[in-house]
Scaffold this motif. Sequence first.
Motif, PDB file in Angstrom:
ATOM      1  N   SER A 107      -7.586   5.861  59.255  1.00 52.23           N
ATOM      2  CA  SER A 107      -6.698   6.287  58.176  1.00 52.23           C
ATOM      3  C   SER A 107      -5.832   5.129  57.699  1.00 52.23           C
ATOM      4  CB  SER A 107      -5.813   7.444  58.655  1.00 52.23           C
ATOM      5  OG  SER A 107      -4.947   7.878  57.628  1.00 52.23           O
ATOM      6  N   GLY A 108      -5.336   4.313  58.644  1.00 53.63           N
ATOM      7  CA  GLY A 108      -4.543   3.147  58.259  1.00 53.63           C
ATOM      8  C   GLY A 108      -5.361   2.141  57.469  1.00 53.63           C
ATOM      9  N   ILE A 109      -6.609   1.924  57.877  1.00 51.29           N
ATOM     10  CA  ILE A 109      -7.488   1.027  57.123  1.00 51.29           C
ATOM     11  C   ILE A 109      -7.729   1.583  55.727  1.00 51.29           C
ATOM     12  CG2 ILE A 109      -9.819   0.083  57.011  1.00 51.29           C
ATOM     13  CD1 ILE A 109      -9.784  -0.054  60.070  1.00 51.29           C
ATOM     14  N   THR A 110      -7.927   2.898  55.637  1.00 50.72           N
ATOM     15  CA  THR A 110      -8.112   3.547  54.328  1.00 50.72           C
ATOM     16  C   THR A 110      -6.886   3.338  53.440  1.00 50.72           C
ATOM     17  OG1 THR A 110      -9.493   5.241  55.371  1.00 50.72           O
ATOM     18  CG2 THR A 110      -8.638   5.726  53.177  1.00 50.72           C
ATOM     19  N   PHE A 111      -5.714   3.378  54.029  1.00 52.48           N
ATOM     20  CA  PHE A 111      -4.478   3.140  53.285  1.00 52.48           C
ATOM     21  C   PHE A 111      -4.493   1.770  52.616  1.00 52.48           C
ATOM     22  CE2 PHE A 111      -0.117   1.295  53.618  1.00 52.48           C
ATOM     23  CZ  PHE A 111       0.476   2.014  52.608  1.00 52.48           C
ATOM     24  N   PHE A 112      -4.893   0.752  53.356  1.00 54.53           N
ATOM     25  CA  PHE A 112      -4.918  -0.591  52.782  1.00 54.53           C
ATOM     26  C   PHE A 112      -6.076  -0.758  51.799  1.00 54.53           C
ATOM     27  CE2 PHE A 112      -2.422  -1.360  56.669  1.00 54.53           C
ATOM     28  CZ  PHE A 112      -1.308  -1.928  56.076  1.00 54.53           C
ATOM     29  N   VAL A 113      -7.164  -0.036  51.995  1.00 54.67           N
ATOM     30  CA  VAL A 113      -8.246  -0.047  51.005  1.00 54.67           C
ATOM     31  C   VAL A 113      -7.734   0.523  49.676  1.00 54.67           C
ATOM     32  CG1 VAL A 113     -10.479   0.967  50.389  1.00 54.67           C
ATOM     33  CG2 VAL A 113     -10.115   0.061  52.684  1.00 54.67           C
ATOM     34  N   LEU A 114      -6.969   1.593  49.748  1.00 53.55           N
ATOM     35  CA  LEU A 114      -6.403   2.185  48.530  1.00 53.55           C
ATOM     36  C   LEU A 114      -5.447   1.221  47.847  1.00 53.55           C
ATOM     37  CD1 LEU A 114      -5.757   5.829  49.787  1.00 53.55           C
ATOM     38  CD2 LEU A 114      -7.359   5.139  47.989  1.00 53.55           C
ATOM     39  N   LEU A 115      -4.639   0.515  48.619  1.00 53.84           N
ATOM     40  CA  LEU A 115      -3.727  -0.470  48.032  1.00 53.84           C
ATOM     41  C   LEU A 115      -4.492  -1.597  47.353  1.00 53.84           C
ATOM     42  CD1 LEU A 115      -0.874  -0.884  50.689  1.00 53.84           C
ATOM     43  CD2 LEU A 115      -0.967   0.634  48.715  1.00 53.84           C
ATOM     44  N   ALA A 116      -5.686  -1.895  47.852  1.00 54.76           N
ATOM     45  CA  ALA A 116      -6.494  -2.972  47.270  1.00 54.76           C
ATOM     46  C   ALA A 116      -7.252  -2.527  46.030  1.00 54.76           C
ATOM     47  CB  ALA A 116      -7.485  -3.501  48.306  1.00 54.76           C
ATOM     48  N   LEU A 117      -7.359  -1.218  45.813  1.00 54.52           N
ATOM     49  CA  LEU A 117      -8.155  -0.704  44.699  1.00 54.52           C
ATOM     50  C   LEU A 117      -7.328  -0.025  43.619  1.00 54.52           C
ATOM     51  CD1 LEU A 117     -11.161   0.863  46.661  1.00 54.52           C
ATOM     52  CD2 LEU A 117     -11.040  -1.389  45.575  1.00 54.52           C
ATOM     53  N   HIS A 118      -6.035   0.209  43.909  1.00 55.27           N
ATOM     54  CA  HIS A 118      -5.231   0.978  42.946  1.00 55.27           C
ATOM     55  C   HIS A 118      -3.754   0.709  43.222  1.00 55.27           C
ATOM     56  CE1 HIS A 118      -3.771   4.449  40.632  1.00 55.27           C
ATOM     57  NE2 HIS A 118      -4.988   4.575  40.138  1.00 55.27           N
ATOM     58  N   PRO A 119      -2.910   0.716  42.193  1.00 58.30           N
ATOM     59  CA  PRO A 119      -1.465   0.617  42.459  1.00 58.30           C
ATOM     60  C   PRO A 119      -0.979   1.839  43.231  1.00 58.30           C
ATOM     61  CG  PRO A 119      -1.883   1.129  40.148  1.00 58.30           C
ATOM     62  CD  PRO A 119      -3.206   0.797  40.752  1.00 58.30           C
ATOM     63  N   SER A 120       0.064   1.654  44.010  1.00 54.36           N
ATOM     64  CA  SER A 120       0.518   2.703  44.929  1.00 54.36           C
ATOM     65  C   SER A 120       1.362   3.740  44.208  1.00 54.36           C
ATOM     66  CB  SER A 120       1.325   2.082  46.064  1.00 54.36           C
ATOM     67  OG  SER A 120       2.556   1.568  45.564  1.00 54.36           O
ATOM     68  N   SER A 121       1.692   4.778  44.962  1.00 56.85           N
ATOM     69  CA  SER A 121       2.615   5.816  44.504  1.00 56.85           C
ATOM     70  C   SER A 121       3.544   6.152  45.655  1.00 56.85           C
ATOM     71  CB  SER A 121       1.851   7.062  44.052  1.00 56.85           C
ATOM     72  OG  SER A 121       1.189   7.665  45.159  1.00 56.85           O
ATOM     73  N   ALA A 122       4.595   6.909  45.367  1.00 51.54           N
ATOM     74  CA  ALA A 122       5.547   7.280  46.418  1.00 51.54           C
ATOM     75  C   ALA A 122       4.865   8.103  47.502  1.00 51.54           C
ATOM     76  CB  ALA A 122       6.711   8.061  45.806  1.00 51.54           C
ATOM     77  N   ALA A 123       4.039   9.069  47.118  1.00 47.20           N
ATOM     78  CA  ALA A 123       3.358   9.911  48.105  1.00 47.20           C
ATOM     79  C   ALA A 123       2.436   9.083  48.996  1.00 47.20           C
ATOM     80  CB  ALA A 123       2.567  11.009  47.390  1.00 47.20           C
TER      81      ALA A 123
END
Length: 794
Positions: free
Chosen positions: A415-431
């Motif tokens: 799940s933590g790796i997925t979090f950083f994958v999302l940060l690498a593919l899209h700007p973040s959000s508060a949630a």
Amino acid sequence: MEEFNDLRKAINPYIGLIFKIGLSLVILSTFFLFTNFFTEFFDMPKLLVLMIFTGALLVLLTLRFTLTGKVVFIRTPLDIPLLLLLAVGVASTLLSPSPYVSLLGNQLKMHGSLVSLVVYVLFYFVLVNNLRNAKEVKGIFTITIFAAQALAVFTLVSYAGVKLLPAPWSGANFTPTGSIFSTTAVLALLLPFMTVQILRPANPVSLILNSLFLLLSGLTIALTGSWAIWIAAVAGIALTFFVTGPVRRMNQINQKDMMSLAGLIVPVALVILAFVFSLIPPIGGAKNPLYTQAQSFPREIQLDFVPAWKVSVSAFRDLPFWGTGPSTYLFDFTNYKSTEFNASKFWNLRFDTSFNEYFQVLATLGGVGLLALVSLTVLFISAAYKTLTSHSELVSESQGTLKQVQGDKIALAVSGITFFVLLALHPSSAALWIVGLLVLASFMVVNISEASKNWGNSSDLPGMFFKIAANVASHNPSQETIRVDTLPGILLTIAAALVVFTGFFGGKLVLADYHHRLALNAVAANQGIAAYNELVAAEKLNPYNDLYRTDLAQTNFALASAIVKAKGPSEASPAGSFTDQDKQNIQILLQQSINEAKTATTLSPRSAVNWEILALLYRQISGVAQNALVFSLDSYGRAIFQDPLNPQLRVNVGGVYYAVKNYDLAIRFFTDAINLKPDFPNGYYNLSVALRDKGDLNGAQVIGEKLLPLLDPASADYKTANDYLTDLKNKIEAGKTPAQPPAAQANGALEQKELPKVINLPKPEKIATPEAVKKPNTTPEPSPTQEPTPASTP
């Protein structure tokens, strides 16, 4: 002393209970809380709950230090990168050209501001120092997963067109998190937990329940998500399956494994089937509601990779260390976007987020900020990799069953790796940050005993960071104990003072935003006086928000305009019916309007929007103020300086020059517009009319003929342009001329020349006038260090 120990033992359980209840409320608010009490409906209330929870836990943590007489805190490898990121955010805010925007956020969007960054970092440290063990972590994520499924069901029902809530809380893409990306990103983070429970279920009920959860989450992601979410979700499930699935032990597959595989394959297959059908158009007379809904579903827009990269690199080039400041990406985008962007589908949009979080940080927090975020990424992935590759600990040698605690570790690692994958593919959000930090902190907590044994080894990357972070020798490298008699009390005092200070000033800001929301409601109800009063109240509580200033400026103008419309010149009364009091009221309102708009440009000088609003206000009061158009040109010039490749701004400036019959400069700016965007119909239309009125009829005809191919033949604009061109060809010799172009029309009540002059504006000596734009193939890259060149007044 004994009474003191009894008090400590009595309070400690209550601190733990408060933590569990508070964290559960944070999770539920992150998923479901939204309100129309504030200007921003979603992130603001979620961050307020997070801020209250973090502040309360910070005080309770220091209270625990005071009761025990010692300061004990948990160290993790992620401490230094997070603290470095926070330090860079503070330095960048102090050095930012727009410090108030960096501190509180742009246009009341708090996520990405320094305030949100402080809350996120403190939230992580509060979690690490209050989560006790793997059992407690499992309980928290059980609540999170159940809440996420309720969120998935709500989103799917909205996607299907069922209106569960009244307007404005309705629509196919409505979701309580505030955006479809936030919802699907959170669901993607939780997929590894469901996958682990399916592959190694505690009982048949767990298998069936998690299979259902995987189906709900997967359908939500497949039907409403974007490509970034799809990649992250597939990566999370695949990595979890590879680590925990029967493929790891093919010679030991039993009936229980086959049931687990079926529990995983069935929901995945159904999700894939639904996804494929949503992409395939119906054949012949067949109907495909999934495809129809997918085509009509309003997708969120993301800035493309190439323009985002160019913007971030340009910002880094000019401010390499600290960046331009938190929440200032909108200004970076308008300053540094390339001319190629004007050829894109979304050329008229101004993006306040980059392609991904790393590009965003590079532009706003500079190279040091990017180093901190990359370090955070590398350190976590290094620790997660060690967990995922520890074969001897993952699988029991005797029975080949995965230990429950190790399953939780794997789920948290993936799940933590997925979090950083999302940060690498899209700007973040508060949630995403809230749930992501919960995952990171939980992973560190469940691995804390392992960290004590292994992370002190200087041969691996986390071990080296631990040695850097170790300020006090301890038998447990993951825990530090500092014994200074007065230190606990000092920390408690500081924490309490910080919370009180934040509560006082934060409360004022929240109340100001509440008044701003009331003002917007009053505007929607056409209640000008009420809107004015609410905006004045908001501005008194928060005088540093440029949005309040521009809104109040436009409200003052609207009130003055209403007086002019009611008592201005008309057919029945050519001279109008203004009284001296009316003139005085108009003068006061317009002067306040200009003053508020000018203050907004002072608070946020890099905002092209603020300069554009000021320019428009000056232009719209041209009927009651001498030299108003000159000031309008100056403000437009400064707006162009902040957004140098915006063709619409050039058309606006050309329209002002056209209004004062300075055709040469009007032609120049209309030409700039089509050089910036060669397929810009409005630029061609205005240029043709300016050439015609200057006397260059042949040139006007040539430009007019270039206009028609750019328009849809079935549109009203095409008919207007065609009529204009026909009129130009056939009737110009008779002295008949087509209508004025939109940029030159005087539609406002305060733009009529016959109005009394009630505002005295001094004539400026110079106007901020940008340089002319060359042909597209030789257009230079914009540079924010270039000052606008002065020009004589028209």
